[in-house]
Motif scaffolding. Sequence first.
Motif, PDB file in Angstrom:
ATOM      1  N   MET A   1      -9.697   2.148  -5.961  1.00  0.00           N
ATOM      2  CA  MET A   1      -9.960   2.694  -4.762  1.00  0.00           C
ATOM      3  C   MET A   1     -10.735   4.133  -4.986  1.00  0.00           C
ATOM      4  N   LYS A   2     -11.782   4.426  -4.146  1.00  0.00           N
ATOM      5  CA  LYS A   2     -12.694   5.572  -4.381  1.00  0.00           C
ATOM      6  C   LYS A   2     -11.740   6.879  -4.481  1.00  0.00           C
ATOM      7  N   GLU A   3     -12.034   7.924  -5.103  1.00  0.00           N
ATOM      8  CA  GLU A   3     -11.259   9.100  -5.142  1.00  0.00           C
ATOM      9  C   GLU A   3     -11.025   9.765  -3.705  1.00  0.00           C
ATOM     10  N   ILE A   4     -10.019  10.160  -3.126  1.00  0.00           N
ATOM     11  CA  ILE A   4      -9.662  10.707  -2.074  1.00  0.00           C
ATOM     12  C   ILE A   4      -9.568  12.121  -2.136  1.00  0.00           C
ATOM     13  N   ASN A   5     -10.721  12.862  -1.761  1.00  0.00           N
ATOM     14  CA  ASN A   5     -11.000  14.411  -1.918  1.00  0.00           C
ATOM     15  C   ASN A   5     -10.424  15.198  -0.395  1.00  0.00           C
ATOM     16  N   LYS A   6     -10.671  14.401   0.606  1.00  0.00           N
ATOM     17  CA  LYS A   6     -10.362  15.145   1.934  1.00  0.00           C
ATOM     18  C   LYS A   6      -9.354  14.206   2.708  1.00  0.00           C
ATOM     19  N   ILE A   7      -8.269  14.671   3.091  1.00  0.00           N
ATOM     20  CA  ILE A   7      -7.364  13.872   3.893  1.00  0.00           C
ATOM     21  C   ILE A   7      -6.893  14.662   5.112  1.00  0.00           C
ATOM     22  N   LEU A   8      -6.727  13.899   6.142  1.00  0.00           N
ATOM     23  CA  LEU A   8      -6.132  14.528   7.554  1.00  0.00           C
ATOM     24  C   LEU A   8      -4.901  14.040   7.698  1.00  0.00           C
ATOM     25  N   ILE A   9      -3.781  14.612   7.962  1.00  0.00           N
ATOM     26  CA  ILE A   9      -2.500  14.210   8.155  1.00  0.00           C
ATOM     27  C   ILE A   9      -2.261  14.663   9.615  1.00  0.00           C
ATOM     28  N   ILE A  10      -1.914  13.486  10.332  1.00  0.00           N
ATOM     29  CA  ILE A  10      -1.669  13.412  11.951  1.00  0.00           C
ATOM     30  C   ILE A  10      -0.069  13.366  12.145  1.00  0.00           C
ATOM     31  N   LEU A 146       0.993   7.906   1.064  1.00  0.00           N
ATOM     32  CA  LEU A 146       0.281   8.334  -0.236  1.00  0.00           C
ATOM     33  C   LEU A 146       0.519   7.365  -1.190  1.00  0.00           C
ATOM     34  N   ARG A 147       1.607   6.666  -1.288  1.00  0.00           N
ATOM     35  CA  ARG A 147       1.642   5.294  -2.270  1.00  0.00           C
ATOM     36  C   ARG A 147       0.625   4.426  -1.679  1.00  0.00           C
ATOM     37  N   ALA A 148       0.468   3.973  -0.621  1.00  0.00           N
ATOM     38  CA  ALA A 148      -0.606   3.186  -0.251  1.00  0.00           C
ATOM     39  C   ALA A 148      -2.286   3.456  -0.699  1.00  0.00           C
ATOM     40  N   LEU A 149      -2.067   4.755  -0.748  1.00  0.00           N
ATOM     41  CA  LEU A 149      -3.717   5.480  -1.118  1.00  0.00           C
ATOM     42  C   LEU A 149      -3.539   5.375  -2.923  1.00  0.00           C
ATOM     43  N   GLY A 150      -2.606   5.140  -3.609  1.00  0.00           N
ATOM     44  CA  GLY A 150      -2.470   4.978  -4.895  1.00  0.00           C
ATOM     45  C   GLY A 150      -1.937   6.321  -5.524  1.00  0.00           C
ATOM     46  N   PHE A 151      -1.325   7.008  -4.762  1.00  0.00           N
ATOM     47  CA  PHE A 151      -0.823   8.506  -5.049  1.00  0.00           C
ATOM     48  C   PHE A 151       0.578   8.286  -5.903  1.00  0.00           C
ATOM     49  N   THR A 152       0.859   8.839  -7.133  1.00  0.00           N
ATOM     50  CA  THR A 152       2.075   8.683  -7.599  1.00  0.00           C
ATOM     51  C   THR A 152       2.875   9.817  -6.722  1.00  0.00           C
ATOM     52  N   ASN A 153       4.189   9.745  -7.265  1.00  0.00           N
ATOM     53  CA  ASN A 153       5.358  10.492  -6.753  1.00  0.00           C
ATOM     54  C   ASN A 153       5.249  11.719  -7.522  1.00  0.00           C
ATOM     55  N   GLY A 154       5.338  12.768  -6.721  1.00  0.00           N
ATOM     56  CA  GLY A 154       5.360  14.178  -7.326  1.00  0.00           C
ATOM     57  C   GLY A 154       6.421  15.149  -6.793  1.00  0.00           C
TER      58      GLY A 154
END
Length: 339
Positions: A1-10, A146-154
């Motif tokens: 997946m392309k790098e995610i640089n701008k995110i909107l949280i609803i 976030l996991r769906a986007l490929g982010f790891t736990n922090g």
Amino acid sequence: MKEINKILIIRPKFLGDLVLATGLVEVIHQNNPRAEVWFLSESGYAEALAHHPKVAGVFAFDAKRKNNPFYLLGLYGEMGRQQFDAVLDLFGNPRSAQMTFFSGAKTRVGYNLRGRRWAYNLIAEPSSPLLPSGRRRVIESYLDQLRALGFTNGVYQTSLQVNDDEKLYVRRLFDRAGIKLGDKAAVLTPGASWPAKHWSLDKFIELGFMLQAQHIRPIYIFGPKEADLAQEFEGRMNKDWLYLNQPSLRGLMAFIEAADILISNDSGPMHIGPAVGTPTLGIFGPGEPEVWFPYEEPHQVLYAEVACSHCGLEACPWMTCMDRLSSVDAMKKVLEMLA
């Protein structure tokens, strides 16, 4: 997946849910320090995110105009102009699903909910088992997106920011009330959105006398929908206590930030404490600490497991779980937390 640089949280509502969602900001930046994070929340809650150093912007949604097509077109236009890489729908109702779809984001993440799936092109699947009650920890549900986007736990750390002017304002009020630098103060919030979540006002008042005996100044704060409770308290309060009726949300945050401890029912204000760094004692009845209190020490819960625990009732004719919690129990926790 392309790098995610701008995110909107609803997360349009409620206050506690919105504050809990701020933990995602930390996890996002741990995965991508360059990420720009925005929120969409109802206007009554959006100001909680003001001055946050890691929140790039907030769309304050006017719920009174939710059925006005011209207002909605303008809002969706503003969202589209930001060109978000991804949008996370943490709320998952038909309205927030619609917002997600019209956000213009390339990737739209949501839960697998009937009647909403059409709005998303990426579904966040549950990645952790259910608790014995059949529910899941709310932050785990949030992290699934976030996991769906490929982010790891922090490290999941909620956060809000009180600015210097707000801190100075409260300091001046403390000075006028005789609370000197170094004196201990406790904020108590006896209200809650559900009747069943109310620890009795009698016990909050008993606790106030115990705090005073330990040279901890009690500060009682009531919200805009708690006028009857505030009026009852006003007639019974000790003259040396501080009492605030319906402060602004930013004012509430500032008082909690300035206190040495927050003692709160399971409600929105309870989540402000950990987010501004104030040790917090959360008082739970029908709610589940495992679901709604993801905080570690110094924060603690006051909770009694009974046969009907986890009922989730908004109103209860028995209140067994709350009746089991004494002011002495609360004071023991307070002294332990402040030691």
